[in-house]
Design an enzyme around this catalytic site. Structure first.
Site, PDB file in Angstrom:
ATOM      1  N   HIS A 157      -7.364  -4.926   9.921  1.00 52.24           N
ATOM      2  CA  HIS A 157      -7.026  -4.651   8.526  1.00 52.24           C
ATOM      3  C   HIS A 157      -5.717  -5.323   8.131  1.00 52.24           C
ATOM      4  CE1 HIS A 157      -4.847  -0.663   9.684  1.00 52.24           C
ATOM      5  NE2 HIS A 157      -3.932  -1.548   9.383  1.00 52.24           N
ATOM      6  N   ASP A 170       0.808  -1.217   0.000  1.00 44.12           N
ATOM      7  CA  ASP A 170       0.000   0.000   0.000  1.00 44.12           C
ATOM      8  C   ASP A 170       0.843   1.270   0.000  1.00 44.12           C
ATOM      9  OD1 ASP A 170       0.910  -0.558   2.563  1.00 44.12           O
ATOM     10  OD2 ASP A 170      -1.064  -0.907   3.395  1.00 44.12           O
ATOM     11  N   ASN A 185      -7.848  -3.107  14.009  1.00 42.68           N
ATOM     12  CA  ASN A 185      -9.239  -3.409  13.617  1.00 42.68           C
ATOM     13  C   ASN A 185      -9.291  -4.593  12.649  1.00 42.68           C
ATOM     14  OD1 ASN A 185      -8.190  -2.357  11.300  1.00 42.68           O
ATOM     15  ND2 ASN A 185      -9.555  -0.579  11.189  1.00 42.68           N
ATOM     16  N   GLU A 194      -9.712  -2.098   5.052  1.00 42.65           N
ATOM     17  CA  GLU A 194     -10.385  -1.794   6.316  1.00 42.65           C
ATOM     18  C   GLU A 194     -11.655  -2.636   6.453  1.00 42.65           C
ATOM     19  OE1 GLU A 194      -8.803  -0.150   8.430  1.00 42.65           O
ATOM     20  OE2 GLU A 194      -8.348   1.910   7.879  1.00 42.65           O
TER      21      GLU A 194
HETATM   22  C1  F6R Z   1       1.500  -1.609   6.156  1.00 43.28           C
HETATM   23  C2  F6R Z   1       0.172  -2.156   6.229  1.00 43.28           C
HETATM   24  C3  F6R Z   1      -0.632  -2.198   7.468  1.00 43.28           C
HETATM   25  C4  F6R Z   1       0.165  -2.568   8.721  1.00 43.28           C
HETATM   26  C5  F6R Z   1      -0.738  -2.567   9.953  1.00 43.28           C
HETATM   27  C6  F6R Z   1       0.030  -2.855  11.221  1.00 43.28           C
HETATM   28  O1  F6R Z   1       2.009  -1.683   4.841  1.00 43.28           O
HETATM   29  O2  F6R Z   1      -0.280  -2.563   5.225  1.00 43.28           O
HETATM   30  O3  F6R Z   1      -1.677  -3.121   7.292  1.00 43.28           O
HETATM   31  O4  F6R Z   1       0.744  -3.819   8.543  1.00 43.28           O
HETATM   32  O5  F6R Z   1      -1.369  -1.336  10.071  1.00 43.28           O
HETATM   33  O6  F6R Z   1       0.876  -1.770  11.468  1.00 43.28           O
HETATM   34  P1  F6R Z   1       2.001  -1.827  12.600  1.00 43.28           P
HETATM   35  O7  F6R Z   1       2.981  -2.846  12.145  1.00 43.28           O
HETATM   36  O8  F6R Z   1       2.588  -0.441  12.602  1.00 43.28           O
HETATM   37  O9  F6R Z   1       1.314  -2.200  13.875  1.00 43.28           O
END
Ligand code: F6R
Length: 249
Positions: free
Chosen positions: A138, A67, A136, A143
């Protein structure tokens, strides 16, 4: 799903780096799906070390990232392209032309998504897709919603995600509200998926996502249907899961 319970974040990062390295060693021209966020930083650090010590060659590896924020340029230190350059690409012998991240500067969402889908199709399914887990549920920036989105799409980030990202920006206003993300269909087309989770604050979502019902309200729950998922999580993240003694399912 194979589950590896680790002592802590460092232990998780070491195991993850070993699994990614094994993929690259077994197939030097593999496609790695990569993630940003706090979780994979330790694994990237170890991969850099392996590369610098001459034990791991990235010269034939292709990467596709999950992303990118919409409206943020690659030289903005909060962009995911910048993150990848800083944490991995600039420090290993990868050919940067073979590293793909959605184009956050393409203002036309449809064009941005179409372009990234074409890249993903041309490059082929990831041999190994690395994922982190949002509070959440994701994965990527998919989302919670009513459906599992198949391909790359533009998302409006949930309030919870905006708050979680807030720590990286000077003010809340600067946190991007939209992002381009790989779809669930593309993530699920990866041959193998390596999901990393650490910390007590993820314990509840780990239980809901992997031991609860499969629903787009918890996007990561779809991973229960993938035959090649490896979850590497620390004790804290697994603390609400009733695991068999071996720590594997
Ligand atoms: C990042 C991504 C997100 C993260 C998720 C967890 O490229 O796609 O889905 O993997 O938000 O983030 P952290 O690792 O910061 O807890």
């Amino acid at each position: 799903m194979k589950i590896y319970k680790t002592r802590d974040y460092d232990d998780m990062s070491r195991k993850a780096a070993n699994l990614i390295a094994a993929q690259v060693i077994m197939k030097p021209d593999c496609v790695l799906g990569l993630a940003t966020g706090s979780t994979p930083i330790g694994a990237y650090r170890r991969l850099v070390q392996m590369n610098q010590e001459g034990d791991l060659d990235f010269s034939r590896v292709t990467t596709v990232n999950l992303d990118e924020y919409k409206g943020i340029s690659p030289d903005n230190s909060q962009s995911y392209r910048y993150f990848m350059d800083e944490n991995l690409f600039n420090k290993v012998n990868i050919d940067k032309r073979m590293t793909y991240v959605p184009d956050g500067m393409e203002a036309d969402s449809q064009a941005a998504c179409r372009k990234y889908n074409e890249i993903l199709r041309a490059v082929g399914p990831a041999d190994l897709q690395l994922l982190g887990l949002g509070h959440n549920g994701h994965i990527g920036f998919n989302e919670p919603g009513d459906i599992f989105e198949k391909e790359t799409h533009c998302v409006t980030l949930s309030e919870r995600t905006i708050q979680a990202n807030r720590r990286f920006f000077d003010s809340e206003e600067e946190v991007p509200r939209q992002a381009y993300t790989m779809g669930i269909g593309t993530i699920m087309s990866a041959r193998n998926i390596l999901l990393l989770v650490a910390g007590q604050d993820k314990a509840e979502i780990v239980k809901n996502a992997f031991f609860g019902p499969i629903t787009p309200r918890v996007p990561a729950s779809v991973l229960q249907l993938h035959p090649g998922v490896i979850l590497v999580a620390d004790e804290a993240a697994l603390s609400q899961c009733d695991l068999p003694l071996s720590g594997q399912l």
